[in-house]
Design an enzyme around this catalytic site. Sequence first.
Site, short mmCIF file in Angstrom:
data_model
loop_
_atom_site.label_atom_id
_atom_site.label_comp_id
_atom_site.label_asym_id
_atom_site.label_seq_id
_atom_site.Cartn_x
_atom_site.Cartn_y
_atom_site.Cartn_z
N TYR A 324 0.92 -1.41 0.07
CA TYR A 324 0.01 -0.04 -0.06
C TYR A 324 0.90 1.35 -0.04
O TYR A 324 0.38 2.42 -0.43
CB TYR A 324 -0.77 -0.18 1.32
CG TYR A 324 -1.67 -1.03 1.43
CD1 TYR A 324 -2.89 -1.25 0.61
CD2 TYR A 324 -1.87 -2.07 2.54
CE1 TYR A 324 -4.04 -2.38 0.87
CE2 TYR A 324 -2.55 -3.05 2.87
CZ TYR A 324 -3.63 -3.41 1.87
OH TYR A 324 -4.40 -4.14 2.15
N THR A 360 -2.90 -6.41 -6.79
CA THR A 360 -2.61 -5.47 -5.54
C THR A 360 -2.91 -6.19 -4.25
O THR A 360 -3.44 -7.08 -4.22
CB THR A 360 -4.01 -4.36 -5.96
OG1 THR A 360 -5.49 -4.75 -5.48
CG2 THR A 360 -4.02 -3.86 -7.33
N ASP A 361 -2.46 -5.29 -3.31
CA ASP A 361 -3.05 -5.60 -1.88
C ASP A 361 -4.50 -5.36 -1.83
O ASP A 361 -4.89 -4.65 -2.66
CB ASP A 361 -2.16 -5.04 -0.88
CG ASP A 361 -1.87 -5.70 0.43
OD1 ASP A 361 -2.88 -6.42 0.75
OD2 ASP A 361 -0.72 -5.82 0.98
N TRP A 362 -5.03 -5.86 -0.53
CA TRP A 362 -6.38 -5.82 -0.62
C TRP A 362 -6.82 -4.25 -0.15
O TRP A 362 -6.54 -3.67 0.70
CB TRP A 362 -7.11 -6.77 0.46
CG TRP A 362 -7.25 -8.13 -0.23
CD1 TRP A 362 -8.44 -8.90 0.31
CD2 TRP A 362 -6.73 -8.94 -0.92
NE1 TRP A 362 -8.32 -9.94 -0.26
CE2 TRP A 362 -7.46 -9.94 -1.13
CE3 TRP A 362 -5.27 -8.87 -1.75
CZ2 TRP A 362 -7.05 -11.10 -1.88
CZ3 TRP A 362 -5.13 -9.90 -2.46
CH2 TRP A 362 -5.72 -11.11 -2.50
N LEU A 364 -7.86 -1.26 -2.44
CA LEU A 364 -7.17 -0.02 -2.66
C LEU A 364 -7.99 0.84 -3.47
O LEU A 364 -7.70 1.97 -3.69
CB LEU A 364 -5.99 -0.37 -4.12
CG LEU A 364 -4.20 -0.38 -3.21
CD1 LEU A 364 -4.32 -1.72 -2.43
CD2 LEU A 364 -3.35 -0.36 -4.28
#
Length: 645
Positions: A324, A360-362, A364
Amino acid sequence: MNIIPRWAWQPVAIGVAIIAICGATRLSPSLPVTLLRHSHVLKNSNGTGFRDLNKNQRLDVYEDVHQPIEKRIQDLLRQMTLEEKAGMLFINGARINEDGSIEDKPGKGIFAFAPNAAKLLTEKKMNHFNLWAIPANPHTLAVWYNKMQQLAEASRLGIPITIASDPRSHFSNNIFAMQASGFSQWCEPLGLAAIGDPQLTRQFADMVRQEYLAVGIREALHPQVDLATEPRWPRISGTFGEDAQLSARMATAYILGFQGATLNAQGVATMTKHFSGGGPQREGLDPHFPFQRGQIYPGHNFKYHLIPFEAAFAAHTAGIMPYYGVPMGQTKEDVGFSYNKAIITDLLRHHYRYDGVVCTDWGLVTDAHLDTIVWPARAWGVEKLSIPERMQKIIDAGVDQFGGENNPEVVIQLVREGKVSERRIDSSVVRLLRQKFQLGLFDNPYVAEDKAATTVGRADFVAAGEASQRRAITLLKNDQKILPLKQSLKLYLQNIDPAVAARYGTVVNRPEDADLAIIRLQTPFYPVESNIPLAKMFHHGDLDFKGTQLDSILQLLHKVPTIVDIYLDRPAVIPEISQAAKGLLADFGASDAAVLDVIFGKFKPGGHLPIELPSSMDAVRAQKEDVPYDSKDPLYKFGFGLRYE
């Protein structure tokens, strides 16, 4: 409207019916029993069985196991609609009913908010899901998984689902380690680094791979190879420590254990995270939350954090997850990694020539609404962009997949408005399909439900995990060689199960009556003020014991000879405790039995610190966030570890 066909609850009957209709002798004898038992689209072609996934009564190239994977991908891509392509670009958590059914039932517990996977599959065309809470019985998880694959098989093109998971094979109370639920329990990754044995790390990954395969988990949302150069960061326990070369060796062994030299039907795809290194957070404040202050590089050490990822690329990690954080001052714009084209396209795609999946990370893109609380999307640097604008920027940056999101309709809108080309979407779909084909999911996605419980938590896996807990324990102080202790002592305990300790000595209720005290501690933390409940669960803040808590510990240490074990999920600042303790050990996720086995000499401590322990909070504040082992006059240096003679 019931979205789940009747056959989803009758796999055995369906398998019998298929054999009766097609003729068991006419199907290839090499077809797996799990496929015969669960698949409803088996057909014959020249005496050979195949899965007629698009139900057109003929063998398509993408259904043909003898065709090269790239040909199969292109054949399937030509048949896919934009809606089906868009659905592939999303992965989110899914909740699992305790009975293994896939209907949409109310959830329970901390992850009750997770969506129903069957609805996402049928309504959103999604076919990637990750699991948080899982049933206690592995058999139930396998039943759920097979029903979900049957539902996927019934879709227009029969594209199978991919199930992913965060780590769930560690002895841990850390928020980032999923509940083990029967899986073997190893020391945390920081403990694997303390042991420093790539062969053991590969054994760990190989055994966990087998457990994952048994229940249908085909993608590991790990390893985490960030470097722990900022000691206050809450995510250190999931790393291999602060040394880049050590982390690189561990990452290589880890990925090879899960994937093998080449990803195939017996492998679990690894998603290495968090590119390009999430460790150097300003003041250790994690970018899950709005109070983050960006990643900083006062030591001009950006490239150092790339070293473990370079090892992951060499080991052919199937996926990469950016973090992030905002790499302040490192690129033309200060935006989060997944929004940052200089990071994803220029550095990852072009410089490193990485052509695997980037996810992506969770969360965004879309804010999370938790009762009356809003947890803002981690759209750092682009907060003012709309949801479509955020998605467009992430796609333009070079990312393939959106973690923790359920809105493929936005991608469809972007394509139809001409803001994103379908050809660009195709490039990501190809990568995602390639992974599914490599894993063998198009050929046989089903698992043997009756074998799940005999593989998950298998006795030798459990024994190896428990041995790792003991081997990782690091001896820091052994005053007058008091350790290992003799048995039959009178023991006063804190934070240890008396029933376990009774195997080693006589447990007493008062320090005054004891020959010796044994206490277990954890690195302190001080929650950041926030209205987001999860933020308060992260181990932020100072690393030292304070006030009455410290006084209470020291009073005991001065009253009776004391052995201290401390769980290090971050580097603790414990100069007073170290000075007063007769013996001091550090663990990286270990049971009471594991710690006591080492204290009493049944197992020798074998660890070396993968992180230095600073001597004061002033030293912590003065060190540079991006530089390893740089605090002034550390209490225990990186690599320190004593042995029993």
